[in-house]
Design a protein around this motif. Structure first.
Motif, PDB file in Angstrom:
ATOM      1  N   GLN A 798      -8.714  -1.691   2.607  1.00 47.85           N
ATOM      2  CA  GLN A 798      -9.107  -1.294   1.252  1.00 47.85           C
ATOM      3  C   GLN A 798      -9.177   0.220   1.134  1.00 47.85           C
ATOM      4  OE1 GLN A 798     -12.356  -3.439  -0.704  1.00 47.85           O
ATOM      5  NE2 GLN A 798     -12.178  -4.987   0.886  1.00 47.85           N
ATOM      6  N   VAL A 799      -9.542   0.861   2.216  1.00 47.23           N
ATOM      7  CA  VAL A 799      -9.585   2.320   2.176  1.00 47.23           C
ATOM      8  C   VAL A 799      -8.154   2.867   2.059  1.00 47.23           C
ATOM      9  CG1 VAL A 799     -10.307   4.410   3.377  1.00 47.23           C
ATOM     10  CG2 VAL A 799     -11.712   2.345   3.534  1.00 47.23           C
TER      11      VAL A 799
ATOM     12  N   HIS B  25     -15.253   8.062   6.700  1.00 43.26           N
ATOM     13  CA  HIS B  25     -15.530   6.747   6.121  1.00 43.26           C
ATOM     14  C   HIS B  25     -16.462   5.882   6.972  1.00 43.26           C
ATOM     15  CE1 HIS B  25     -12.631   6.799   2.696  1.00 43.26           C
ATOM     16  NE2 HIS B  25     -11.972   7.630   3.483  1.00 43.26           N
ATOM     17  N   VAL B  61     -16.050   7.355  -0.097  1.00 41.88           N
ATOM     18  CA  VAL B  61     -15.829   8.739   0.321  1.00 41.88           C
ATOM     19  C   VAL B  61     -14.559   9.290  -0.326  1.00 41.88           C
ATOM     20  CG1 VAL B  61     -15.590  10.296   2.270  1.00 41.88           C
ATOM     21  CG2 VAL B  61     -16.912   8.188   2.536  1.00 41.88           C
TER      22      VAL B  61
ATOM     23  N   PRO C 226     -11.106   7.284  -2.521  1.00 45.92           N
ATOM     24  CA  PRO C 226     -11.898   6.549  -1.528  1.00 45.92           C
ATOM     25  C   PRO C 226     -11.193   5.273  -1.088  1.00 45.92           C
ATOM     26  CG  PRO C 226     -13.175   6.971  -3.519  1.00 45.92           C
ATOM     27  CD  PRO C 226     -11.787   7.414  -3.802  1.00 45.92           C
ATOM     28  N   HIS C 227     -10.451   4.663  -1.993  1.00 48.44           N
ATOM     29  CA  HIS C 227      -9.734   3.428  -1.693  1.00 48.44           C
ATOM     30  C   HIS C 227      -8.416   3.499  -2.441  1.00 48.44           C
ATOM     31  CE1 HIS C 227     -13.778   2.475  -0.573  1.00 48.44           C
ATOM     32  NE2 HIS C 227     -13.384   1.405   0.046  1.00 48.44           N
ATOM     33  N   THR C 228      -7.348   3.020  -1.824  1.00 43.96           N
ATOM     34  CA  THR C 228      -6.052   3.230  -2.468  1.00 43.96           C
ATOM     35  C   THR C 228      -5.807   2.278  -3.634  1.00 43.96           C
ATOM     36  OG1 THR C 228      -5.008   1.908  -0.735  1.00 43.96           O
ATOM     37  CG2 THR C 228      -4.866   4.304  -0.514  1.00 43.96           C
ATOM     38  N   GLN C 229      -6.472   1.135  -3.677  1.00 43.11           N
ATOM     39  CA  GLN C 229      -6.312   0.260  -4.841  1.00 43.11           C
ATOM     40  C   GLN C 229      -7.534   0.468  -5.732  1.00 43.11           C
ATOM     41  OE1 GLN C 229      -3.505  -0.008  -2.689  1.00 43.11           O
ATOM     42  NE2 GLN C 229      -3.147  -1.152  -4.566  1.00 43.11           N
ATOM     43  N   PRO C 230      -7.360   0.302  -7.046  1.00 35.68           N
ATOM     44  CA  PRO C 230      -8.495   0.551  -7.940  1.00 35.68           C
ATOM     45  C   PRO C 230      -9.683  -0.356  -7.617  1.00 35.68           C
ATOM     46  CG  PRO C 230      -6.544  -0.190  -9.174  1.00 35.68           C
ATOM     47  CD  PRO C 230      -6.136  -0.058  -7.752  1.00 35.68           C
ATOM     48  N   ASN C 231     -10.876   0.188  -7.738  1.00 32.87           N
ATOM     49  CA  ASN C 231     -12.075  -0.602  -7.474  1.00 32.87           C
ATOM     50  C   ASN C 231     -12.731  -0.990  -8.798  1.00 32.87           C
ATOM     51  OD1 ASN C 231     -13.150   1.753  -8.423  1.00 32.87           O
ATOM     52  ND2 ASN C 231     -14.110   2.360  -6.519  1.00 32.87           N
ATOM     53  N   TYR C 232     -13.871  -1.595  -8.722  1.00 34.56           N
ATOM     54  CA  TYR C 232     -14.547  -2.029  -9.950  1.00 34.56           C
ATOM     55  C   TYR C 232     -14.729  -0.873 -10.919  1.00 34.56           C
ATOM     56  CZ  TYR C 232     -18.363  -2.707 -13.165  1.00 34.56           C
ATOM     57  OH  TYR C 232     -19.124  -2.710 -14.312  1.00 34.56           O
ATOM     58  N   VAL C 233     -15.214   0.226 -10.401  1.00 32.58           N
ATOM     59  CA  VAL C 233     -15.543   1.347 -11.284  1.00 32.58           C
ATOM     60  C   VAL C 233     -14.298   1.790 -12.044  1.00 32.58           C
ATOM     61  CG1 VAL C 233     -16.271   3.760 -11.319  1.00 32.58           C
ATOM     62  CG2 VAL C 233     -17.500   2.113  -9.909  1.00 32.58           C
ATOM     63  N   ARG C 235     -11.487  -0.002 -12.501  1.00 30.99           N
ATOM     64  CA  ARG C 235     -10.970  -1.071 -13.351  1.00 30.99           C
ATOM     65  C   ARG C 235     -11.767  -1.148 -14.638  1.00 30.99           C
ATOM     66  NH1 ARG C 235      -7.697  -4.806  -9.676  1.00 30.99           N
ATOM     67  NH2 ARG C 235      -7.917  -3.613  -7.776  1.00 30.99           N
ATOM     68  N   GLU C 236     -13.074  -0.968 -14.523  1.00 31.11           N
ATOM     69  CA  GLU C 236     -13.954  -1.094 -15.679  1.00 31.11           C
ATOM     70  C   GLU C 236     -13.959   0.184 -16.503  1.00 31.11           C
ATOM     71  OE1 GLU C 236     -15.596  -3.735 -16.578  1.00 31.11           O
ATOM     72  OE2 GLU C 236     -17.249  -3.089 -17.866  1.00 31.11           O
TER      73      GLU C 236
END
Ligand SMILES: Nc1nc2c(c(=O)[nH]1)N[C@H]1C(S)=C(S)[C@@H](COP(=O)(O)OP(=O)(O)OC[C@H]3O[C@@H](n4cnc5c(=O)[nH]c(N)nc54)[C@H](O)[C@@H]3O)O[C@H]1N2
Ligand SMILES: Nc1nc2c(c(=O)[nH]1)N[C@H]1C(S)=C(S)[C@@H](COP(=O)(O)OP(=O)(O)OC[C@H]3O[C@@H](n4cnc5c(=O)[nH]c(N)nc54)[C@H](O)[C@@H]3O)O[C@H]1N2
Ligand code: SF4
Ligand code: SF4
Ligand code: SF4
Ligand code: SF4
Ligand code: SF4
Ligand SMILES: [Mo]
Lengths: 941, 248, 316
Positions: A798-799, B25, B61, C226-233, C235-236
């Motif tokens: 996920q990172v 991380h 992060v 922080p993450h390569t795919q979109p997260n909740y924040v 997306r929302e």
């Protein structure tokens, strides 16, 4: 209104039970505590008592649960049923798997054991795997060091009997100035981070020399965005400046190095450039007080470092140091001269030199530790020059890495900072004699073991593994004229050479824990062809049989014929041994174990136990008793406790002897593993204060190290600034001696085997500028991913599930490339499509990406539309494994000409925006791999 | 309970040192790991091995570049709930599930009463609240409330998981309401700052700014003196010095 | 902001429902509509159904709809809670009104009193709905004083359109309703235009530099997320509609929600056969419904949450 807060259970235990073991989410070997709940892993944190990580844990280590439960885990032995590479397998029993392996291997051993190529990846059991190869009788053994960092290991071991790279570390506590060359993460993952945190807290200056500014570079006090492959020039300029400023620790050079040894100057003669020696073979120096030649090592000699002296036979000789100083004081190393190539402004280089000198000579560290040196001189205090350095693959993964790394060591040594307070410190079992004493074993006869370990350190042409005509005797051409000091083999060449039957074919390729059909090979499209190439005459695969042990459904699994599924790291015994790559620190040697904290829920077995089983089935000497019964019926745990390398010396140094009281040497202790477990799965021996520094010339340490079996003799280790061994190869290139290089290799040996470190341009930059490949392309390890291991971890991916190509903003604008654009990255052998991200903190002539994020569709139990497969990419497709033809059509491997270290970071590329309308996904993409046969994967935690 | 408590004397929080964070991380995954099974369980992951992997994390992060050209620098930036003193994420909550503890100032979500309306996440300017589809409730950093008072743990382990993990020591935990605490002193010494103070949420967590770089430092130039002095080539001068120095 | 359909339906449907409730209540209280039980039953039925549908739809947005009742507890501080309380409270006068209208009054003045109370309840509820959004300082496009008035105006406008379609079915005169709708829509239009001008000209003062506190070092640009795919924040809250696209949709909204219904309503004021009147009114309702859905979609899609600056840099 009254606020009522809910009741929270504030004191829930973290689990039912906590077990200690050693992490293996990477090879840093941190101590961890595994919290178990209902027999399942619930939480993993760092072990505070552990010498490596002292309680902290990294992103990978804390994600161990998801690797341990990954759906990518292999479940049972597999037999290939479809064509190789199709990924079609059938589950078989262990009985069948072991019988098959034994059949194949027994057959080969009886005919010609060198037809087995046994190569292992980043495991920590080379003491066992090497021993297996030796007893089996194949010289074709190595681990991953050849493609990893043999340049680091070899340059250090040949120069001063230690190395960065796990054999030593900066004296973090006392250092006042720290240079970090080409490191994104390294194997000392947590220790480096902890140390940098401390340095920052203390205001110690930390300089990062790296084309890219991320991670460690981000917190460096100064970032030097050097052009890849030019560190040798930068370091040369620092030495140049220090010499010009007369900031050289002459006493240190005289005491601990071969600076004063006299080098024969006699052009054309067979000993030109060798050390002048007395009748007993002892190197000579010129004693300034006595006014004559003397045994350089004799106490009381006041040797000259400059001048030209007459030898007894009338020839002249000069102290090695004079030659070194002349080289570095020459104009070519002047900061103004190197600035254009390195991209480091002359004033910056000069300032760094000034700061180094200031830290080393004006900020001396004095510790209240009395010690006695090897000349018998007593020192009331231990005094040191608090300048320290660390370097890794940014240096080693270039074809000039060996000499560049030697230059860095030269820099440390002229500053007098090896194994002193504030400088670099050895970790036991180092230092060892420089150059190392053990030589590689020669090939053996059918059915017989090798006379010694397959890997060693050649010191002269006689030690090479070549036929009379110079033909390599190893499949990877290690220890041949292609790579004479290939102390770790050339794993990156095995598949190519075996498929090309160059120098000869193999019957069985046996691989362990290396994803050789993907991220650990160069030129993957070619490697995939090699793995599936057939002989048109027989229709048989050119590499007839491939056995592979992995724990997960990696790309390599698809290309093997027989899969031996390993356990996860939480399910097996392992041993982090002083015989291999221990966890020692400068304060003393330490080793560790891994214990199974949970039982496997699949039909898998620890590879080491399987190897012992195969060895016993093959009846290899040492693997069976007199009567032919398995000697280690209890598997690896049995071996760890009971195997002895020399009398009283085994895998683990702690808790030896029947009563468990002995350290280092002692009888096997049947209770040893329990004792380790009770101690937190590691054992650390603390050196006495007078053994802590100057170990290379400290009898208190050396005598003890000899007792422990770390070294053969308690003699001081003399630093080899001038490396005579290299000159011996050069002399052979000039036609001297019985073993000489074939004509095509002579110029190469002559040029690169310079006994004094020097800089030369990496090969790709020599050849490829003409093709428009004007960018250097490099990779970096993400701190939270371990090669391809991270991508099947549900949290870590996920990172980072996809990688970008990072480019300098200014250069991109010139090329009309915007942030987010897709580009073709092309090298002389192919092209790869990727998405661009722009940044400032990168050398303008460099592009880079995160390593090993891209995966083949279907690998690692990821769905075929995983970003790793659709958008993630590898630069490996672009890195040639063979250099362009030269010298009569021959193609040398893309490696350091001295050590055979794979030159990953010499890659040169061009960047071009994709045409409008082209798919916004990576290319090339290979046929998706089907899922392996498996029962329903268990739900993840 | 949506009402905020009287300002608490104790203000537990984190201090994050941007000068030391290498962006590894570790804090993010160890947070995920602890909280996947602790008070915040579950922290759902969606499509964990598929084409769009994403999930609920309480700490993330970022990595930024700041400034241009030679003046630019890279700064890693961990971000989690700041346990604000007067945050709207609490007051907007229609159920009272979102609350700030009177005793220590920790901002929490009551997992038993949250209806998952997501309003609190809209009210947080810091992106510190993450909705968990799997559980239908809002999740956020709990300051590891189930660790810091946990009597089944060794006292030195009673710190947030992220703090215990952080390999560089860039994360500090303590009582920012006590001016004498180690964290308060650190904030005072290093000019710790608030994120987006204009929102008036009064974050308890503080960030320590990156220190000035030392890439222009002037060590005494005297060291250079021999570089310029004297006749002859570089080597001549150097050798003369070597001889003289050795015969001292 | 991610335009969640449940929330769009909630605000538009309940808005129209309250609007209708208000006009029917006003009509009955002022004697502009006949007190026929059929009209009362149908009209209030539709109004309350829309309100209820909206409220139910809003629970689809909840992760734990079964706990929705808990949302009534925090009326002291939470506009969402207040909205819930007001909505429920409004059912009481609306119910009393309905009973009195359909079955006859049990108390004298019941209908009139209940009607005024229902109007007040509806207005309060609508105000609360608007306040849920306008009180969020984190979202500049919402944190505008015009948001609650626009909510009310559009509720009255769309409710009025419904009334215009409904009254002729029961043979009642709809011209007063048409006039009320015209006024509401014109006011709504003016307010909405002002609102758009306000959000277009509002300075984007929340920058990545301020959000990270790193502004003194220069411009802040994300390097790695922080993450390569979109997260909740993301997306929302990271939902973004292209400016071009938004401007086009604003025109569509203006056309369907204001221009078209206004034109039809003005036509409606002319004497026309009942059938034609009804057709025009229904056409106006349809246009208005689509228009208000587009308007509401834009209300979300155009709103940018400050948190995006952490992910994208720049300002919000
Ligand atoms: N472009 C580029 N290429 C590079 C590098 C680079 O910097 N850039 N770096 C090079 C270097 S230094 C290295 S060391 C290599 C690393 O390359 P590899 O050694 O191939 O690294 P991994 O991908 O980790 O592959 C190791 C294999 O071990 C398996 N494995 C993991 N755990 C276990 C276990 O417990 N038991 C067993 N039996 N198998 C296990 C994994 O599933 C994986 O298939 O890559 C090299 N390739
Ligand atoms: N998290 C994590 N840890 C790992 C690994 C992993 O995959 N993930 N892999 C392990 C393995 S097998 C190894 S070998 C080690 C390697 O550890 P590192 O040496 O840290 O490996 P790389 O990431 O390849 O880093 C090389 C660095 O050198 C820089 N560089 C490239 N060319 C040059 C140059 O010419 N000069 C200079 N000065 N710098 C240059 C790159 O930008 C990069 O920052 O890490 C080990 N530790
Ligand atoms: S650095 Fe490596 S060994 Fe240590 S915790 Fe991380 S993954 Fe485990
Ligand atoms: S950071 Fe956000 S979630 Fe945390 S207290 Fe402040 S406003 Fe609330
Ligand atoms: S999501 Fe839960 S905590 Fe957040 S406002 Fe809604 S009910 Fe309160
Ligand atoms: S304090 Fe606990 S919950 Fe908060 S970020 Fe750290 S680990 Fe996560
Ligand atoms: S663990 Fe520490 S160094 Fe690593 S990202 Fe978090 S705060 Fe930064
Ligand atoms: Mo490596």
């Amino acid at each position: 209104m009254r606020r009522v807060e809910p009741d929270i259970a504030l004191s829930q235990p973290s689990g039912d039970e906590i077990k200690t073991t050693t992490c293996y989410m990477c090879a840093c070997r941190c101590g961890i505590r595994v919290h178990l709940k209902d027999g399942k892993v619930r939480y993993i944190d760092g072990n505070r008592d552990h010498p490596v990580n002292k309680g902290v844990i990294c992103a990978k280590g804390a994600s161990g649960i998801m690797t341990h439960t990954s759906p990518s885990r292999l479940r049972a032995p597999l037999k290939r049923v479809g064509p190789r590479g199709s990924g079609e397998f059938e589950e078989i029993s262990w009985d069948e798997a072991l019988a098959t392996a034994t059949g194949w291997l027994g057959d080969v051993r009886a005919r010609d054991p060198s037809r087995l190529a046994f190569f292992t990846g980043r495991d920590q059991s080379q003491a066992l795997t090497g021993w297996f190869a030796q007893q089996y009788g194949t010289q074709n053994f190595a681990a991953h060091g050849g493609f990893c960092s043999v340049n680091m290991a070899a340059a250090g071991l040949y120069t001063f009997g230690g190395s960065f790279w796990e054999f030593g570390e900066p004296d973090w506590e006392h250092t006042r100035y720290f240079l970090l060359f080409g490191v994104a993460e390294d194997h000392a993952s947590n220790p480096i981070k902890t140390a940098l945190g401390k340095l920052k807290g203390k205001g110690v200056k930390f300089v990062a020399i790296n084309p890219v500014r991320t991670g460690y570079g981000a917190i460096a006090d100064e970032w030097i965005g050097i052009r890849p492959g030019t560190d040798g020039l930068f370091v040369g300029s620092l030495i140049h400046e220090l010499m010009r400023a007369q900031k050289i620790d002459l006493d240190y050079l005289v005491r601990y190095t071969n600076a004063a040894w006299l080098v024969i100057e006699d052009k054309g003669s067979p000993d030109d450039g060798l050390f002048a020696r007395d009748a007993e073979g002892k190197p000579l120096a010129f004693d300034r007080f006595a006014g004559g030649l003397a045994d350089a090592a004799r106490p009381g000699v006041s040797p000259a470092l400059t001048g030209t002296f007459k030898l007894a036979d009338g020839r002249s000789a000069r102290p090695a140091f004079a030659l070194i100083a002349e080289r570095y004081l020459a104009d070519e190393y002047a900061p103004e001269k190197t600035a254009a190539a390195t991209g480091v402004p002359a004033e910056t280089t000069r300032r760094i030199a000034r700061e180094l000198a200031h830290a080393a000579f004006e900020q001396q560290v004095t510790l209240d530790i009395p010690w006695t040196d090897s000349t018998g001189r007593r020192h009331e205090k231990t005094v040191g020059r608090p300048v320290s350095m660390h370097a890794m693959r940014g240096i080693s993964a270039h074809a000039n890495g060996f000499q560049t790394c030697r230059a860095i060591h030269l820099l440390q040594i002229v500053l007098g900072s090896i194994d002193c307070p504030g400088g670099f410190r050895y970790k036991a079992p180092f230092p060892r004699p420089a150059p190392p004493a053990n030589r590689p074993a020669k090939p053996s006869k059918p059915g017989t073991p090798l006379s010694g370990a397959p890997l060693g350190f050649p010191q002269e042409p006689n030690d090479l593994l070549v036929d009379r005509d110079g033909t390599p005797q190893r499949i990877d051409k290690a220890y041949s004229w292609d790579a004479p000091l290939a102390a770790h083999g050339l794993m990156h060449m095995v598949i190519t050479n075996a498929a090309n039957a160059d120098p000869y074919p193999v019957d069985v390729l046996f691989l362990f824990m290396a994803n050789m059909s993907w991220n650990s090979s160069m030129n993957i499209p070619a490697v995939l062809k090699h793995l599936t190439a057939t002989d048109p005459a027989t229709g048989e695969y050119r590499i007839p049989k491939i056995i592979y042990s992995d724990a997960y459904a990696s790309e390599m699994v698809a290309y093997a014929d027989l899969i031996l599924p390993d356990t996860t790291y939480l399910e097996r015994w392992d041993c982090i041994s002083l015989l291999d790559r221990p966890i020692s620190g400068p304060e003393g040697p330490a080793d560790a174990i891994r214990q199974p904290v949970v039982e496997p829920d699949r039909d898998v077995r620890g590879f080491q136990s399987v190897l012992l089983d195969i060895g016993a089935r093959l009846k290899l000497p040492g693997f069976v008793t007199e009567s032919g019964a398995p000697r280690y019926p209890g598997g690896y745990a049995d071996y760890i406790v009971n195997h002895e390398r020399a009398p009283g010396i085994g895998s683990l140094a702690g808790f030896r002897g029947a009563d468990g009281q002995a350290y280092g040497r002692g009888a096997a202790n049947p209770n040893q593993l329990n004792a380790y477990i009770e101690a937190g799965c590691f054992h650390q021996h603390k050196l006495a204060p007078d053994q802590l520094y100057y170990k290379h010339a400290n009898p208190a340490y050396l005598e003890w190290a000899k007792q422990m079996g770390f070294i053969g003799e308690a003699k001081p280790v003399v630093f080899q600034l001038y490396l005579e061994s290299l000159q011996k190869f050069r002399l052979a290139a000039r036609g001297h001696g019985a073993v000489v290089p074939p004509p095509g290799a002579r110029a190469r040996i002559e040029r690169y085997f310079d006994p004094i470190p020097f800089w030369y341009a990496p090969f790709e930059s020599e050849t490829d500028d003409a093709g428009g490949f004007t960018f250097s392309a490099i990779t970096q390890r993400p701190m939270h991913m371990y090669h391809s291991w991270g991508t099947h971890n549900a949290w870590l991916r996920q990172v980072t599930a996809e990688n970008c190509l990072y480019m300098h903003r200014g250069r991109a604008v010139q090329l009309g490339i915007a942030d987010g654009d897709w580009v073709w990255i092309a090298s002389a052998i192919g092209r790869v499509k990727g998405r661009v991200r722009l940044m400032e903190g990168v050398n303008p002539d460099t592009v880079w990406t995160w390593n090993a994020i891209g995966r083949r569709a279907g690998a690692a139990a990821l769905s075929p539309d995983a970003p790793e497969a659709t958008r993630g990419f590898l630069l490996n497709h672009l890195i040639t494994e063979l250099l362009p033809e030269r010298e009569g059509g021959y193609r040398f491997s893309n490696s350091d000409p001295i050590t055979g270290q794979a030159a990953w970071y010499d890659l040169r590329v061009s960047i071009e925006k994709v045409a409008t309308g082209e798919a916004r996904e990576t290319s090339p993409r290979f046929e998706p791999l089907p899922a392996l046969p498996a029962r329903e994967p268990e739900a993840a935690l | 309970m949506t009402s905020l408590p009287e300002a608490s004397a104790k203000k537990l929080g984190l201090v994050i040192d941007l000068d030391t964070c290498v962006g590894c991380h570790a804090c993010a995954t160890s947070c995920k790991e602890w909280n996947s099974n602790g008070y915040s369980a579950p922290l759902t992951d969606d499509d964990a091995h598929g084409g769009d992997p994403h999930g609920t994390w309480l700490n993330r992060v970022h990595s930024y570049e700041v400034g241009d050209g030679a003046e630019s620098r890279t700064v890693n930036f961990p971000r989690s709930c700041l346990h604000c003193e007067t945050p709207a994420c609490v007051t907007v909550c229609p159920t009272g599930a979102s609350y700030k503890r009177a005793s220590d100032g920790i901002v929490l979500v009551n997992p038993d009463t949250c209806i998952g309306c997501k309003l609190c996440s809209w009210a947080c300017p810091y992106g510190a609240r993450e909705y968990d589809h799997g559980d239908g409730t809002m999740k956020k950093c709990t300051l590891c409330v189930d660790r810091i008072y946990n009597e089944t743990m060794a006292p030195e382990d009673r710190v947030p998981a992220c703090v215990r993990a952080c390999p560089t020591g860039a994360r500090h935990f303590g009582d920012l309401g006590d001016p004498q605490s180690a964290v308060s002193i650190l904030v005072a010494e290093r000019a710790g700052f608030d994120l987006l103070p204009e929102f008036g949420y009064n974050p308890v967590n503080k960030y320590l700014p990156p220190r000035a770089r030392k890439d222009r430092e002037v060590t005494p130039r005297a060291i250079e003196a021999p570089l310029r002095a004297g006749p002859g080539s570089n080597a001549d001068r150097f050798f003369a010095w070597v001889d003289k120095a050795l015969s001292r | 902001m991610h335009p969640a359909y449940s929330v769009i339906v909630f605000t538009t449907a309940s808005g129209a429902g309250y609007g209708l409730l208000i006009w029917l209540s006003a009509g009955v209280a002022l004697g502009l509509v006949p007190r026929t039980p059929a009209l009362g039953f149908t009209g209030l039925g539709i109004a309350l159904s829309l309100v209820t549908l909206g409220l139910l739809s809003s629970t689809l947005h909840l992760g734990r709809p079964e706990r929705a009742w808990r949302a009534f507890s925090q009326w002291r501080s939470s506009w969402l809670s207040r909205e819930g309380v007001a909505a429920v409270a409004t059912y009481l006068p609306a119910g009393a009104l309905g009973l009195g209208w359909v079955f006859g009054e049990t108390m004298p003045g019941q209908v009139t009193t209940a009607a005024w109370l229902a109007i007040a309840g509806s207005l309060v509820t609508l105000w609360c709905t608007g306040k849920i959004y306008s009180s969020l300082t984190t979202i500049r496009a919402w944190n505008q004083p015009l948001v609650p008035p626009v909510y009310i105006a559009l509720a009255l406008g769309t409710g009025g359109l419904l009334a215009c379609a409904l009254l002729p079915m029961f043979g009642a005169d709809a011209r007063w309703a048409a006039a009320a709708s015209v006024v509401s829509l014109v006011v709504g239009w003016v307010l909405k235009r002002r609102y758009w001008t306000a959000i277009d000209s509002a300075a984007r003062t929340h920058t990545a530099e301020a959000a990270t506190g790193l502004g003194h070092l220069g411009t802040v640009r994300p390097l790695d997320p922080p993450h390569t795919q979109p997260n909740y924040v993301m997306r929302e809250m990271g939902y973004q509609v292209a400016r071009r696209h938004a401007l086009k949709l604003r025109k569509v909204a203006v056309g369907l929600l204001f221009l078209m219904p206004l034109a039809l309503l003005i036509w409606l004021l002319a004497p026309l056969p009942a059938f034609a009147q009804l057709t025009l009114a229904i056409a106006a309702v349809l246009s208005g419904v689509i228009g208000v859905l587009v308007e509401r979609w834009l209300f979300f899609a155009e709103a940018e949450h400050v948190v995006v600056v952490y992910y994208r840099g720049g300002a919000a």
